[in-house]
Structure formats: C-alpha cells, structure tokens
Design an enzyme around this catalytic site. Sequence first.
Site, PDB file in Angstrom:
ATOM      1  N   LYS A 115       0.811  -1.222   0.000  1.00 58.55           N
ATOM      2  CA  LYS A 115       0.000   0.000   0.000  1.00 58.55           C
ATOM      3  C   LYS A 115       0.843   1.271   0.000  1.00 58.55           C
ATOM      4  O   LYS A 115       0.434   2.298   0.535  1.00 58.55           O
ATOM      5  CB  LYS A 115      -0.973   0.003   1.189  1.00 58.55           C
ATOM      6  CG  LYS A 115      -1.928  -1.166   1.176  1.00 58.55           C
ATOM      7  CD  LYS A 115      -2.710  -1.319   2.443  1.00 58.55           C
ATOM      8  CE  LYS A 115      -3.569  -2.574   2.382  1.00 58.55           C
ATOM      9  NZ  LYS A 115      -4.199  -2.910   3.655  1.00 58.55           N
TER      10      LYS A 115
ATOM     11  N   ASP B 124      -8.962  -5.130  -1.827  1.00 52.97           N
ATOM     12  CA  ASP B 124      -8.550  -4.067  -0.905  1.00 52.97           C
ATOM     13  C   ASP B 124      -8.276  -2.801  -1.720  1.00 52.97           C
ATOM     14  O   ASP B 124      -7.293  -2.750  -2.465  1.00 52.97           O
ATOM     15  CB  ASP B 124      -7.288  -4.490  -0.154  1.00 52.97           C
ATOM     16  CG  ASP B 124      -6.919  -3.528   0.972  1.00 52.97           C
ATOM     17  OD1 ASP B 124      -7.400  -2.377   0.935  1.00 52.97           O
ATOM     18  OD2 ASP B 124      -6.166  -3.933   1.868  1.00 52.97           O
TER      19      ASP B 124
END
Length: 582
Positions: free
Chosen positions: A393, A469
């Site tokens: 991320k 996600d």
Amino acid sequence: MDVRRRLPSRPKSAPPPSSMLARKAGRRSSSPGSRVQASDALPLPIRHTNLIFSALFVASLVFLMRRWREKVRSSTPLHLLGLSEIFAIVGLIASLIYLLSFFGIAFVQSIVSSHDEEEDFLLSAPAPAPAPAPAAPVASPAASAICPLLCTDGAPASQKVPEVSADDEEIISSVVAGKTPSYVLESKLGDCRRAAGIRREALRRITGRALDGLPLDGFDYASILGQCCELPVGYVQLPVGIAGPLLLDGREYYVPIATTEGCLVASTNRGCKAIAECGGATSVVLKDGMTRAPAVRLPSAKRAAELKAFLDNPDNFETIAMTFNRSSRFARLQNIQCALAGRNLYMRFCCSTGDAMGMNMVSKGVQNVLDYLQNDFSDMDVISISGNFCSDKKPAAVNWIQGRGKSVVCEAIIKEEVVKKVLKTNVAALVELNMIKNLAGSAVAGALGGFNAHASNIVSAVYIATGQDPAQNVESSHCITMMEAMNDGRDLHISVTMPSIEVGTVGGGTQLASQSACLDLLGVKGASLETPGSNARRLATVVAGAVLAGELSLMSALAAGQLVRSHMKYNRSTRDLSKSSS
C-alpha cells in the site's frame, strides 16, 4: 471477547417472574437518582451524618494519640485508662464502624446494581441468531424505530427525530453515556442489524447529525462481522457499470466497474469495442507471489550479516521453506531477499497463495520462520512483522522492479480502420502522444510506476466492485503503457505491463453478496478446485485487460481533442439536485 453469564431462556408463553417485573418496572419508572440507597434509613441527611462521624473519628484519634504520647514520656502503662480515654476509644470504634459500613455498603450496592442492570440488559436482548441477508432494501418496522424512514429509492421520507422502543432506549442511553462500549453491541445483542441501528441512533444523539442519506436497511451486517468492517452504521451506495464485452485470451468478459466518475465506464467500454473488433487481446502472467518483509535487529552489523548469509545459503532454503509452508496448504515459499541497514535486517519473503490475495497467509508463514530462526539466533529482536520492504500500500521501486502479487502483460493489435472509425484518431498521433505524455512526461515528473494515462482509475473501480482491498490500488496501478506502429505504420500495437496486481477471489470483501455477484459475472468466484490460484490469476488478467481498454480509449480522446467535450457531455448533470434531495 467479553464473555458474560446469560440467564436461562424461558418459553415465550411463560410470564416473567413477578420479582423481575417489579425490579424492571421500578427501574424504568424512576430516575437513577431516585434509586433506593442504604443511607435512606438514616434519621439525618447523609452529608450531616458523614460529617459528624468523620469529625468524631478524627477527634478521638487525635485525643488518644496525645494521651498515649504523654504516657510514654511519663512511663505510665498504656492499659491504664481514664474515663475520657474510654469514651474516646468508644467514639473511635463507633465512627470507624460507621465509615467502613457506609462506604462498604455503598460499594457492594453499586456492584449488585450494575449486575442487575446487566441481567436486565441481557434479558431484553433476543437470543443470538444469524441475520439472513434481506432480499430487497425495504424498510422494516424495526428500522423505523431506530433510524429515519427511507423510501424505496433511498431518499429520507421524514426529517423527524426517530422513535425508539423502550428496550432500545435503555441501551442507546447507555451507549451515549459511555457505560456500554459501542463495539460490544453485536456480541451482547446477537442481532447485527439491531446493533447497527442502535449505534446509528447513539451517533445521531452525540453528533446532532441524522445521516438521513446513509441507508441502513438492505444490507447483511452479519456477513461483515469480524471480517470486513467494525462499528457499522449503514452502507454507501455506489453505482456499478458494465464495460464489455472485453475479448481477452479467447473469452468474453463483462467487466464490473464501481465508480462515481462520469465517462469512465463509457470510455472503457469504447476501448473494449475497439479491441474486440480487432480479434481481442492476449495476456500472460509472468509472476505470481505475495510478499511480506519483517524487520529484525541484531546486536551488531556483523551479527546481522551472519543471519543474512544463513538465509541466502541455498542449503538452508529447503528447511526454511518447510517451516514456512506449514502455515497453509496453499502457501509455498518461493524466495527470500535480504537487505541490510546497519544492524537492522529486512527479509522479503515471497510465496504463492492460491486464489487468496494472501497477506494473512504470508504473514503466518513469516511468523513460523521467525520463531524457527530464534533457535539459532536468540539475540535477534523482531521489530515488526512488516518492515516496509514488502512493500504494501505504498509506491515502491521494489514492487515496480521485482513485482508483487501478479505480474501481468496484456497486449493487442488495433487495426488502422478501427483506430479511425471507433477511436476517431490515427496511429501516428497515438504513438507520438504516448511517447510525449506517458513516457517523457512521467519521467519529467519523476513518476514511480506511473508511465500510463489513468491505470488507477480502472484498477480502483474494478477492485471496489469485486471486493479487493482498495488501498492496494497504490502498487497495483504500477503500469507502463507502450504504443508503437506496425505493418508499415498502418496498425497500432498497444500493451500494458503491470508488475504488481494484488487480487484474490476468496477471503476479505469477496464473500459479500454484491462483490461475490461481480466475481461470478466474470466467472472467477471462489477458489478453483482444478487448479488452485487460476481464478485469481484470471482476475488479474481481466484487470490488466480493462486497463488496456481504458488506456486505449483515453489516449485516443486526448489525441483527438475530445476529452473536455466528452466530460462536459457525460460528467455534468443539468438536474437540480437541491430539489431532488428535498
């Protein structure tokens, strides 16, 4: 988890015990301040009684201390007592008994009272039962007692303060007062929908905001319990459009795109049309491996280098892989890459994860290896299971160069007549624009993995629709778009290279009803029984194929000067939203 004793349930037809009814009726009809207290039997107000006995205790103690000090100085036996000393001792004992009894009774009574309240709270809650997924978002009577009524189209039917039942009112008041934590409502009530409604009403009272536009009904809150989202108060409506058919590797896919941006679905759909008219696109998965990189510290850089050498030694890999693979029947360790910074060592483990995205799977395997390594490196201090060398991320060169998740290349050849007819431009203009914008322009900007027009647009939209996600859009959108002329400049070869697409078809948000339906539309729902991991890899190729279509269409719009015109047409509503919202 807070485990509480529940009273035995009784049949619905059996009336509750009279003592229980009396206790509950008395509690509801009286305020907390009017509850019977131990001090109500005293002849004087409680503050006067406390003052008298406190003063008697202090005076008696001071008098006796002074008398005994005089006796010690004069060598007088302490057991020889005068009348005044006897009265002082009696006063000291009496005041001590009163103070201990008063505060002790009040303390015991507060504990008993709290247990009574808890039993009443549990008795008012229904027995735990799985909440079935509602067939349609129709407001139920229970919903109208908790939150503002919603019309079938999601608009608020009334701006009045919602009414609540007597049982829920007690719980809401307890949440607002901070006596009952909001996060325990699901476990205490056994009803996820009711817990969300109570939490929402408590939030309305605390903030003064009604959240009228946020729907509550029409969602299966039991499906997210302990997995997807905590403390729910509703859900966000997001439109899903379909782009396609995307002809990829000989199959047709209708790609779900969840977005609020105008033109995105239409543009991607145009790219899909151009690809289909030219025979479709092809894709290849170059690599499939999720990573996790713990950070450990050793006493010295020399000692850290010894651990690095141990992990780099091929003779040790089989033992380490066996330890790692015990975490799951799908986890298979592929390689370990180490980096040293002083006496800190970063170990980047890469493993296959089947049809799961695999973050939890690889983390469990890494923990097994760390426990194993501490047998030989007892001086190793584990700083974090994730040391950002993964890298998750966050934009990072390690993912751009070495890949993370699925590394995919997707390509297509677009015929000259399709470029002119469907895309409204020409091959030379597209090749020049790609070089100046996606390659040179991104280099001038110092882009990291951003050598594309808008890959993240499609990646994010498909991720949300299919339960991935969304935060992993950061590295999953790493993409370099290439365009070059073929067949003497008549045709266009276009490709997208995406080294770190992180997707899964099991776990996380993929099990929710809406997201599961989108995966089913693509034919990749759940785990592949024949070839574990094939569904996730196919989903990654669909993401790359959709990005290819989106890149082709947007670049054509830019080359033809259509971008602003199309957004003014499709991304600007002339409807009066203020009237529709009222």
